[in-house]
Write an enzyme that holds these catalytic residues in place. Structure first.
Site, PDB file in Angstrom:
ATOM      1  CD  GLU A 277      -2.924  -1.025   2.373  1.00  0.00           C
ATOM      2  OE1 GLU A 277      -2.893  -0.043   3.120  1.00  0.00           O
ATOM      3  OE2 GLU A 277      -3.808  -1.888   2.436  1.00  0.00           O
TER       4      GLU A 277
ATOM      5  CD  GLU B  80      -3.507  -5.824   4.208  1.00  0.00           C
ATOM      6  OE1 GLU B  80      -4.341  -4.957   4.568  1.00  0.00           O
ATOM      7  OE2 GLU B  80      -2.285  -5.647   4.258  1.00  0.00           O
TER       8      GLU B  80
HETATM    9  C1  GCO Z   1      -3.648  -1.637   5.592  1.00  0.00           C
HETATM   10  C2  GCO Z   1      -2.555  -2.431   6.129  1.00  0.00           C
HETATM   11  C3  GCO Z   1      -2.907  -3.213   7.344  1.00  0.00           C
HETATM   12  C4  GCO Z   1      -4.042  -2.702   8.182  1.00  0.00           C
HETATM   13  C5  GCO Z   1      -5.355  -3.182   7.652  1.00  0.00           C
HETATM   14  C6  GCO Z   1      -6.549  -2.686   8.425  1.00  0.00           C
HETATM   15  O1  GCO Z   1      -4.322  -2.090   4.687  1.00  0.00           O
HETATM   16  O2  GCO Z   1      -3.857  -0.522   6.050  1.00  0.00           O
HETATM   17  O3  GCO Z   1      -2.062  -3.275   5.166  1.00  0.00           O
HETATM   18  O4  GCO Z   1      -1.706  -3.129   8.040  1.00  0.00           O
HETATM   19  O5  GCO Z   1      -3.923  -3.112   9.483  1.00  0.00           O
HETATM   20  O6  GCO Z   1      -5.535  -2.768   6.351  1.00  0.00           O
HETATM   21  O7  GCO Z   1      -6.604  -1.294   8.389  1.00  0.00           O
END
Ligand code: GCO
Length: 473
Positions: A181, A375
């Site tokens: 990200e 994710e």
């Molecule tokens: C993100 C990160 C994670 C976060 C998850 C929840 O996407 O921000 O990869 O570390 O913890 O997304 O916010």
């Protein structure tokens, strides 16, 4: 009766033909170093920007930090055993740069590498595919003190770091994502300042983003040098589908703008070797310092795109009195989805169709060779009553609906090859500290006891059912 019957969500999962996934599909869960490891001052780890940021009063809820987190550094064998119990065949984790190179560059800390070496071996011993993220936001503080991502040299330092890790792990690790990200690193870290390093300067965000992208491209060629037949290289982007809240032409135009600022800012350079037209003007910034070969380096072909998706963005144009008039980013505003929508504890709307839409869109417009959902998940206020279970019906429902959405994308031809729940464990949720729980495994922080939540049991049963209904190879 199997656990899957006990925990059956409102919609039936296993009858739908969409939900037959290939035998080699990756079913995993994801974590990140600073969010789970703890052991912040052990075995030669250097400091990161998150150690510094979390120490500033007011930056993280309740003044919390990652010093102990889920204590994964010490409990790694137990956590790998949990993954095996859940039947995961893949695990996504990140490597803490300051554990490997405490000063960001230069001297290598072998004890840091040893930890990940043991983790990789433990995973492989249980048939779990290790999936490495090289940068999940914990920039060595020493590099920040030389201007961090605003300094072009940081991109080269990252490539060196990638090389050091690859030398140690690439004989056993197939899957590599360079960055997690970069939009968050650049925008939240340098423009809004709600994440480390906490800078509030819009121009800086665009410079940081460019150097992050360059770091990605430079690291790819280092990783390529260690390529085996089964190696797969990629990057993870957080992508959000943007929808109009009404049909006004201003709003439709604003949708394009919002999409450019959140998704295309990174997708276009990676897949097309160019920034979207008008990006910098729209943002009201000067173009970052782009050198001759940068965009070609950034557009180095990748094997897969990692997509993180949690929700959607619904917007409308600001008109008349609401107009702020200081650039494109303020020409629109996010609106709530309405009384029938549900939200997670983060305040994010639950919108499974958004996952289908974003995957189909990326496939059609950018055609990555393969896509892996790196994710997807949800925070809810879980409670543990001291027994062996944690009931989290909302998370279970969320996962069930998003797996359906994933099946729909596959049915439309999207080459999705894996899915990782965020997160394996409850953990340090950045500026929210430990107040938000995303795990499919509950952590009782005072004792560090792990309790598999109902959603985790359900996910395990789902994976097991996938295995059963597939013909033997
Ligand atoms: C993100 C990160 C994670 C976060 C998850 C929840 O996407 O921000 O990869 O570390 O913890 O997304 O916010």
């Amino acid at each position: 009766m199997s656990i899957i019957d006990h925990l059956k969500p409102a919609t039936s999962m296993n009858s739908s033909a969409d939900l037959v996934f290939p035998t080699d599909f990756l079913w995993g869960a994801a974590t990140a170093s600073y969010q789970i490891e703890g052991a912040a001052h052990e075995d030669g780890r250097g400091l990161s920007i998150w150690d510094r940021f979390a120490a500033i009063p007011g930056k993280v809820q309740r003044g919390e930090n990652g010093d102990i987190a889920a204590d994964h550094y010490h409990r790694m064998p137990e956590d790998v055993a949990l993954m095996a119990e859940l039947g995961l065949n893949a695990y996504r984790f990140s490597i803490a740069w300051p554990r490997i190179l405490p000063q960001g560059t230069g001297a290598i800390n072998q004890r840091g590498l040893d930890f990940y070496d043991r983790l990789v071996d433990s995973l492989l011993a249980r048939g779990i595919t290790p999936f490495v993220t090289l940068y999940h936001w914990d920039l060595p503080l020493a590099l920040h003190e030389q201007n961090g991502w605003l300094n072009r040299q940081t991109a080269f330092a990252f490539a060196d770091f990638a090389e050091v890790v690859a030398r140690r792990l690439a004989d056993r690790v197939d899957y590599w994502t360079t960055l997690n990200e970069p939009w968050c690193s650049a925008y939240l870290g340098y423009e809004t300042g709600v994440h480390a390093p906490g800078i509030r300067d819009k121009q800086a965000a665009y410079i940081a983003a460019h150097h992050l992208l360059l770091a990605h491209g430079l690291a790819l060629s280092r990783l390529q040098a260690h390529r085996r037949k089964s190696t797969r290289l990629g990057i993870t982007l957080n992508l959000t589908p943007v929808y109009p809240a009404n049909n006004d032409p201003e709003t439709l135009h604003a949708v394009e703008l919002a999409d450019k600022m959140s998704n295309r800012w990174f997708l276009d350079p990676i897949f097309r070797g160019t920034y979207p037209e008008g990006l910098f003007d729209d943002a009201g910034v000067a173009p970052p310092p782009i050198e001759d070969r940068d965009l070609a380096i950034i557009a180095t072909p990748i094997d897969f795109l990692g997509v993180n998706n949690y929700s959607r963005t619904l917007i409308r144009a600001r008109t008349g009195e609401n107009q702020l008039g200081d650039g494109a980013a303020t020409a629109y505003e996010q609106v709530a989805a309405g009384p029938h929508s549900s939200y997670t504890a983060m305040g994010w709307e639950i919108y499974p169709q958004g996952l289908t839409d974003v995957l189909v869109r990326v496939h059609r417009q950018y055609a990555p060779r393969s896509i892996i959902v790196t994710e997807n998940g949800a925070a809810f206020p879980d409670h543990w009553d001291g027994n062996g279970t944690v009931s989290d019906p909302q998370r279970l429902q969320y996962l069930s609906e998003h797996l359906q959405a994933l099946g729909k994308a596959r049915a439309q031809g999207v080459p999705v090859q894996g899915y990782f729940v965020w997160s394996l464990l409850d953990n340090f949720e950045w500026a929210e500290g430990y107040s938000k729980r995303f795990g499919i495994v509950y952590i009782d922080y005072p004792t560090q006891r792990r309790i598999i939540k109902d959603s985790g049991r359900w996910y395990a049963a789902f994976i097991a059912a996938q295995r059963r209904q597939l013909p033997h190879p």
